[in-house]
Design a protein around this motif. Structure first.
Motif, PDB file in Angstrom:
ATOM      1  N   UNK A 369       0.832  -1.209   0.000  1.00  0.00           N
ATOM      2  CA  UNK A 369       0.000   0.000   0.000  1.00  0.00           C
ATOM      3  C   UNK A 369       0.862   1.252   0.000  1.00  0.00           C
ATOM      4  N   UNK A 370       1.958   1.200   0.760  1.00  0.00           N
ATOM      5  CA  UNK A 370       2.978   2.245   0.694  1.00  0.00           C
ATOM      6  C   UNK A 370       4.186   1.612   0.021  1.00  0.00           C
ATOM      7  N   UNK A 371       4.371   1.833  -1.282  1.00  0.00           N
ATOM      8  CA  UNK A 371       5.444   1.145  -2.013  1.00  0.00           C
ATOM      9  C   UNK A 371       6.828   1.388  -1.435  1.00  0.00           C
ATOM     10  N   UNK A 372       7.012   2.512  -0.740  1.00  0.00           N
ATOM     11  CA  UNK A 372       8.324   2.811  -0.165  1.00  0.00           C
ATOM     12  C   UNK A 372       8.571   2.044   1.125  1.00  0.00           C
ATOM     13  N   UNK A 373       7.496   1.486   1.724  1.00  0.00           N
ATOM     14  CA  UNK A 373       7.618   0.759   2.985  1.00  0.00           C
ATOM     15  C   UNK A 373       6.806  -0.527   2.930  1.00  0.00           C
ATOM     16  N   UNK A 374       7.269  -1.529   2.190  1.00  0.00           N
ATOM     17  CA  UNK A 374       6.537  -2.807   2.119  1.00  0.00           C
ATOM     18  C   UNK A 374       6.427  -3.451   3.497  1.00  0.00           C
ATOM     19  N   UNK A 375       5.284  -4.085   3.757  1.00  0.00           N
ATOM     20  CA  UNK A 375       5.059  -4.741   5.049  1.00  0.00           C
ATOM     21  C   UNK A 375       4.679  -6.200   4.820  1.00  0.00           C
ATOM     22  N   UNK A 376       5.368  -7.090   5.525  1.00  0.00           N
ATOM     23  CA  UNK A 376       5.076  -8.517   5.405  1.00  0.00           C
ATOM     24  C   UNK A 376       3.746  -8.815   6.078  1.00  0.00           C
ATOM     25  N   UNK A 377       2.863  -9.525   5.370  1.00  0.00           N
ATOM     26  CA  UNK A 377       1.552  -9.879   5.911  1.00  0.00           C
ATOM     27  C   UNK A 377       1.522 -11.293   6.473  1.00  0.00           C
ATOM     28  N   UNK A 378       1.945 -12.266   5.676  1.00  0.00           N
ATOM     29  CA  UNK A 378       1.828 -13.657   6.111  1.00  0.00           C
ATOM     30  C   UNK A 378       2.626 -14.569   5.205  1.00  0.00           C
ATOM     31  N   UNK A 379       2.888 -15.757   5.706  1.00  0.00           N
ATOM     32  CA  UNK A 379       3.494 -16.816   4.911  1.00  0.00           C
ATOM     33  C   UNK A 379       2.439 -17.870   4.613  1.00  0.00           C
ATOM     34  N   UNK A 380       2.334 -18.260   3.353  1.00  0.00           N
ATOM     35  CA  UNK A 380       1.423 -19.330   2.955  1.00  0.00           C
ATOM     36  C   UNK A 380       2.246 -20.593   2.760  1.00  0.00           C
ATOM     37  N   UNK A 381       1.979 -21.592   3.548  1.00  0.00           N
ATOM     38  CA  UNK A 381       2.707 -22.848   3.474  1.00  0.00           C
ATOM     39  C   UNK A 381       2.254 -23.631   2.253  1.00  0.00           C
ATOM     40  N   UNK A 382       3.187 -23.845   1.332  1.00  0.00           N
ATOM     41  CA  UNK A 382       2.837 -24.545   0.105  1.00  0.00           C
ATOM     42  C   UNK A 382       2.652 -26.036   0.275  1.00  0.00           C
ATOM     43  N   UNK A 383       3.057 -26.592   1.429  1.00  0.00           N
ATOM     44  CA  UNK A 383       2.930 -28.032   1.677  1.00  0.00           C
ATOM     45  C   UNK A 383       3.594 -28.841   0.562  1.00  0.00           C
ATOM     46  N   UNK A 384       4.694 -28.305   0.048  1.00  0.00           N
ATOM     47  CA  UNK A 384       5.420 -28.995  -1.019  1.00  0.00           C
ATOM     48  C   UNK A 384       6.872 -28.536  -0.981  1.00  0.00           C
ATOM     49  N   UNK A 385       7.793 -29.345  -1.520  1.00  0.00           N
ATOM     50  CA  UNK A 385       9.209 -28.963  -1.481  1.00  0.00           C
ATOM     51  C   UNK A 385       9.501 -27.670  -2.229  1.00  0.00           C
ATOM     52  N   UNK A 386       8.858 -27.465  -3.374  1.00  0.00           N
ATOM     53  CA  UNK A 386       9.091 -26.271  -4.177  1.00  0.00           C
ATOM     54  C   UNK A 386       7.782 -25.738  -4.738  1.00  0.00           C
TER      55      UNK A 386
END
Length: 468
Positions: A369-386
């Motif tokens: 939302x503020x391109x100059x200050x990106x904020x991490x929201x969450x990690x989505x677990x892919x349940x796979x090696x790659x």
């Protein structure tokens, strides 16, 4: 003499009082500092155990994560609980798709998805997954096949999901009508430019928002623009290279007038395709990222004003309000998320959220939302090696992830609530307690009496900050 000693005694008494007060304050501050550090250590330890249990014991992971935030709320404990709660939204798209899938695409309206297993494109009706009122029906519909048995390399969808493209290894792109998902109709084929000598076929395809313009890049790096006003009779408008250097990746704006292309030397150029018959290079992006053998990738918002360029675990965020004068906002470092070599990223149409995924087997969702200050929201677990491919719906509430174990789906409509207050979001849905045995197992010897009521034989994770 007595008066002098009396004065001395009074002064000494006052000095002693001052020393005792100062000593008491020092002791109190030292105690508070040590106590605070112990709380931080305990909270981080519980958060770590929660992360370890996330895949095998969700209830335990949620309890420990909620307790960690209650004991000490900081970026680490909050992020851990967010990741645990978000992980419950992930699920396999279908038990039928457990073999590797190399690419996933979703329509802007979130109604249709395509997943590519390297042979054919599987078509998915997502309505029954996203709309709880919808009548349950088969998710998978007839697949889209390449021309004359050729293998499908890549896919693209229009915003409304009614037009699809499949590019195959025969260097042919097929136009499909998906108005009736149960009966996909092959409308036309678009052949590669006759001068192309490619043996690997189509590399990437994209459609404008209205589905009237298609941009296709083959493995020779030739970028072809097509007019699909009449989908049954596509018209080739132009075929362009990048200063004789093959194009390897590109992103297309919703109106089809801006293309950001990456060439075989990992250089990135902005193309003005307003006149589709004669695309013109508007500018080169002066990247600050070091050269890497890892491929450079790009993504663009629907309006063409926000562009992301990824290389070797870093993403540069650019402003293209003026295509001739690109402006760099900032560089996002993803190395701490183990995304040293990012395989794919997907940007919402408004440019405010991006999902990045790669060899770590998970994807990271960021708020831009503020391109100059990106904020991490969450990690989505892919349940796979790659994870090889990701896709986000227009509003960021729908996420798809494809890779070595198939395709996973997330309905993230509750994400904003979770990120805003993960502990409250957890306690609104669940109520749980940590037993004495569990505390002894996970709390590393910390005294549990500080975190529970006197007459209780367990720790209530939702009330833990009341008693501590």
């Amino acid at each position: 003499m007595n008066a002098r000693w009396r004065t001395f005694a009074i002064a000494f008494a006052w000095l002693l009082v001052v020393l005792l007060v100062v000593g008491g304050l020092v002791w109190q501050r030292t105690y508070e500092r040590v106590s605070s550090q112990e709380r931080v250590t305990l909270a981080h330890g519980l958060a770590l155990h929660a992360a370890e249990l996330r895949d095998t014991d969700f209830d335990a992971a949620r309890k420990l994560g909620t307790a960690a935030v209650g004991i000490h709320s900081d970026e680490q404990t909050r992020a851990g609980l967010v990741d645990t709660l978000v992980d419950t939204y992930g699920r396999a798209l279908s038990p039928l798709i457990q073999e590797p899938s190399h690419e996933v695409t979703v329509s802007g309206d979130g109604r249709v998805a395509l997943s590519n297993d390297g042979g054919e494109a599987n078509v998915w009706d997502l309505k029954s997954w996203t709309d709880p009122k919808a009548i349950r029906k088969p998710d998978q519909v007839p697949p889209l096949k390449g021309r004359e048995g050729a293998s499908v390399n890549t896919t693209a969808l229009s915003f409304d999901g009614r037009t699809a493209l499949t590019g195959d290894d025969g260097n042919t792109t097929t136009v499909w009508d998906l108005t009736d998902l149960a009966k996909p109709v092959r409308l036309a084929t678009m052949e590669a430019d006759r001068t192309a000598q490619s043996t690997n076929g189509v590399k990437k395809a994209a459609l404008s928002r209205d589905g009237r313009t298609a941009v296709i890049v083959d493995h020779d790096g030739v970028m072809t623009v097509w007019d699909l006003a009449d989908r049954s009779h596509p018209k080739r408008l132009s075929a362009t290279g990048s200063d004789t250097v093959p194009i390897r990746d590109f992103a297309l704006s919703a109106d089809g007038r801006t293309v950001v292309a990456v060439d075989d030397h990992n250089k990135v150029a902005v193309w003005d395709a307003s006149a589709a018959e004669h695309p013109v290079k508007a500018a080169d992006l002066d990247l600050s990222m070091k050269f890497s053998q890892n491929g450079t990738r790009t993504a663009m918002s629907a309006d063409g004003h926000v562009v992301l360029v990824q290389r070797a675990g870093q993403i540069e965020i650019w402003n293209l309000n003026d295509r001739a004068r690109p402006v760099r906002h900032t560089t996002l470092d993803l190395s701490f998320d183990k995304l040293y070599g990012t395989y794919d990223m997907s940007l919402t149409s408004d440019g405010k959220r991006v999902l990045v995924a790669g060899p770590s087997g998970s994807g990271t969702l960021w708020d831009l939302s503020d391109p100059a200050k990106p904020a991490r929201l969450a990690t989505l677990n892919g349940h796979m090696p790659e994870v090889e491919s990701v896709a986000l719906g227009t509003d960021g509430h729908l996420a798809l992830m494809a890779g070595s174990s198939g395709v996973y789906f997330w309905n993230l409509t509750g994400l904003d609530e979770i990120v805003a207050d993960p502990k409250q979001a957890s306690c609104d849905r669940y109520s749980a307690e940590i037993s004495k045995a569990e505390w002894a197992r996970y709390a590393g010897g910390a005294d549990w009496s500080e975190y529970k009521s006197e007459d209780s034989d367990s720790v209530s994770v939702c009330l833990i900050d009341w008693w501590s």
